[in-house]
Design a protein around this motif. Structure first.
Motif, short mmCIF file in Angstrom:
data_model
loop_
_atom_site.label_atom_id
_atom_site.label_comp_id
_atom_site.label_asym_id
_atom_site.label_seq_id
_atom_site.Cartn_x
_atom_site.Cartn_y
_atom_site.Cartn_z
N ALA A 113 2.91 62.44 60.35
CA ALA A 113 3.74 61.62 61.23
C ALA A 113 4.97 62.33 61.76
O ALA A 113 5.79 61.71 62.43
CB ALA A 113 4.16 60.35 60.49
N HIS A 116 5.49 62.02 65.38
CA HIS A 116 5.41 60.63 65.84
C HIS A 116 5.95 59.72 64.73
O HIS A 116 5.20 58.94 64.13
CB HIS A 116 3.97 60.25 66.17
N GLN A 119 5.00 56.01 64.59
CA GLN A 119 3.60 55.61 64.72
C GLN A 119 2.95 55.41 63.35
O GLN A 119 3.07 56.25 62.46
CB GLN A 119 2.81 56.67 65.50
N TYR A 135 -3.02 52.21 67.86
CA TYR A 135 -1.94 52.62 66.97
C TYR A 135 -0.81 51.62 67.08
O TYR A 135 -0.67 50.90 68.08
CB TYR A 135 -1.44 54.03 67.34
N ASP A 137 3.48 50.86 66.51
CA ASP A 137 4.80 51.48 66.56
C ASP A 137 5.75 50.61 65.73
O ASP A 137 5.85 49.40 65.96
CB ASP A 137 5.28 51.58 68.01
N THR A 196 -2.00 62.47 67.66
CA THR A 196 -1.59 61.18 67.09
C THR A 196 -1.45 61.41 65.59
O THR A 196 -1.77 62.50 65.10
CB THR A 196 -2.64 60.08 67.33
N VAL A 197 -1.02 60.40 64.85
CA VAL A 197 -0.81 60.61 63.42
C VAL A 197 -2.09 61.00 62.69
O VAL A 197 -2.04 61.65 61.64
CB VAL A 197 -0.19 59.37 62.74
N THR A 235 0.02 60.96 71.99
CA THR A 235 1.18 60.10 71.81
C THR A 235 2.42 60.75 72.41
O THR A 235 2.57 61.98 72.36
CB THR A 235 1.41 59.87 70.30
N VAL A 237 6.07 62.29 72.58
CA VAL A 237 6.87 63.02 71.60
C VAL A 237 8.29 63.13 72.14
O VAL A 237 8.50 63.67 73.24
CB VAL A 237 6.30 64.43 71.32
N THR A 241 13.04 64.45 68.47
CA THR A 241 12.21 64.67 67.29
C THR A 241 11.95 66.16 67.10
O THR A 241 12.04 66.69 65.99
CB THR A 241 10.88 63.91 67.42
N TRP A 255 2.18 58.35 77.11
CA TRP A 255 0.88 58.47 76.48
C TRP A 255 -0.09 59.11 77.46
O TRP A 255 0.08 59.02 78.68
CB TRP A 255 0.34 57.10 76.12
N ASP A 264 5.02 54.31 77.76
CA ASP A 264 5.26 53.69 76.46
C ASP A 264 5.67 52.23 76.63
O ASP A 264 5.33 51.38 75.80
CB ASP A 264 6.34 54.47 75.72
#
Length: 298
Positions: A113, A116, A119, A135, A137, A196-197, A235, A237, A241, A255, A264
């Motif tokens: 994760a 993300h 997520q 997914y 959030d 994605t995660v 996803t 980013v 982050t 996305w 998003d």
């Protein structure tokens, strides 16, 4: 002939398995397992057979699966519990049914994760999956549940805390099941670690396939497959982050769903409507992922 039969032609017995002196490898698990199989096959060092992911196997598939097990030399498997979906599809069950006593290599279920941090995956029996992307959030879950909102942009401390939570969970699952280590692969992959995660990027998947080969005593060089595996959903980013993780890059604001850019905001609006139609899902998701939500709120 159905599309499924064509896609899994060897599994359905429509095409014969390749027979030579290379070991025959069965890779068992979810969609990550198929990507691992593709990479192993691409090395030319082993033979593989494409089989449906474990969650798509049915009672009618058991004889077909047994035909493959009868010839398997190596079982590469994610940890699958005995009696999965009321079928004998557990890792130990497959190993016991394989007469050639294949070598077992356990690979972990890959979830990461760090890129993300908001997520999560929420299983909702009876409700299915939310629209647009399957997914959830944590920011949207708190809105739907009427709980204090999470910050739209996580603090650097929170990003690193969620990364560390992923690392601890992967380490714990690996030790519990005797799976190959992977945390360092995610950490080394930078912004290519995940789409994605639960959809790792090619650098992670190639690294894992190399470790499978090394466990078998084979050369561990895995060539680039020439395409992005697990490419269906990407996803957003946040650049903040990446900064928190010390990873260069600009991130991505939207996305990408089957090649189409999706904002998003549109995903959040669709999910809020869905949560309103499925009471309790948001609350259950927050309870399931309370530790990550707590870190992101701090």
């Amino acid at each position: 002939m159905t599309g499924r039969q064509q896609h899994y032609a060897h599994f359905h017995g429509l095409l014969p398995l390749v027979r030579d002196d290379r070991p025959l490898v069965l890779v068992h698990g979810n969609c990550q397992a198929e990507s691992t199989r593709v990479l192993l096959e691409g090395t030319g060092q082993v033979r593989t057979v494409r089989v449906p992911p474990v969650h798509e196997l049915t009672a009618e598939d058991l004889p077909r699966l047994q035909r493959v097990l009868d010839e398997v030399d190596v079982l590469v498997s994610q940890p699958v519990r005995d009696g999965y979906r009321d079928l004998p599809l557990g890792t130990a069950e497959l190993l016991a049914r394989a007469p050639r006593r294949p070598r077992l290599v356990v690979v972990p279920v890959l979830r990461w994760a760090a890129l993300h941090p908001f997520q999560v995956i929420v299983r909702s029996p009876g409700a299915g999956e939310p629209p647009v992307v399957p997914y959830h959030d944590l920011r949207t879950l708190t809105l739907a549940a009427g709980r204090p909102e999470l910050p739209e942009v996580p603090s650097a401390r929170a990003v690193r805390a969620v990364r560390d939570l992923s690392a601890r969970e992967l380490h714990a699952r690996g030790e519990r099941h005797g799976a190959l280590p992977v945390v360092d692969l995610f950490e080394a992959a930078g912004d290519g670690a995940t789409q994605t995660v639960n959809h790792p990027g090619n650098p992670v998947l190639r690294g894992l396939a190399g470790r499978v080969l090394a466990a078998l005593g084979l050369p561990a060089e895995v060539p680039d497959p020439g395409r992005t595996l697990l490419d269906s959903i990407h996803t957003p980013v946040l650049p903040q982050t990446l900064d928190a993780l010390g990873i260069p890059g600009a991130g991505r604001p939207d996305w990408r769903v089957h090649g189409v850019a999706t904002s998003d905001a549109d995903v959040r609006a669709a999910h809020l409507r869905w949560y309103a139609e499925h009471p309790g899902v948001a609350e259950a998701g927050l309870d399931r992922h309370a530790e990550a939500a707590e870190e992101l709120a701090a």
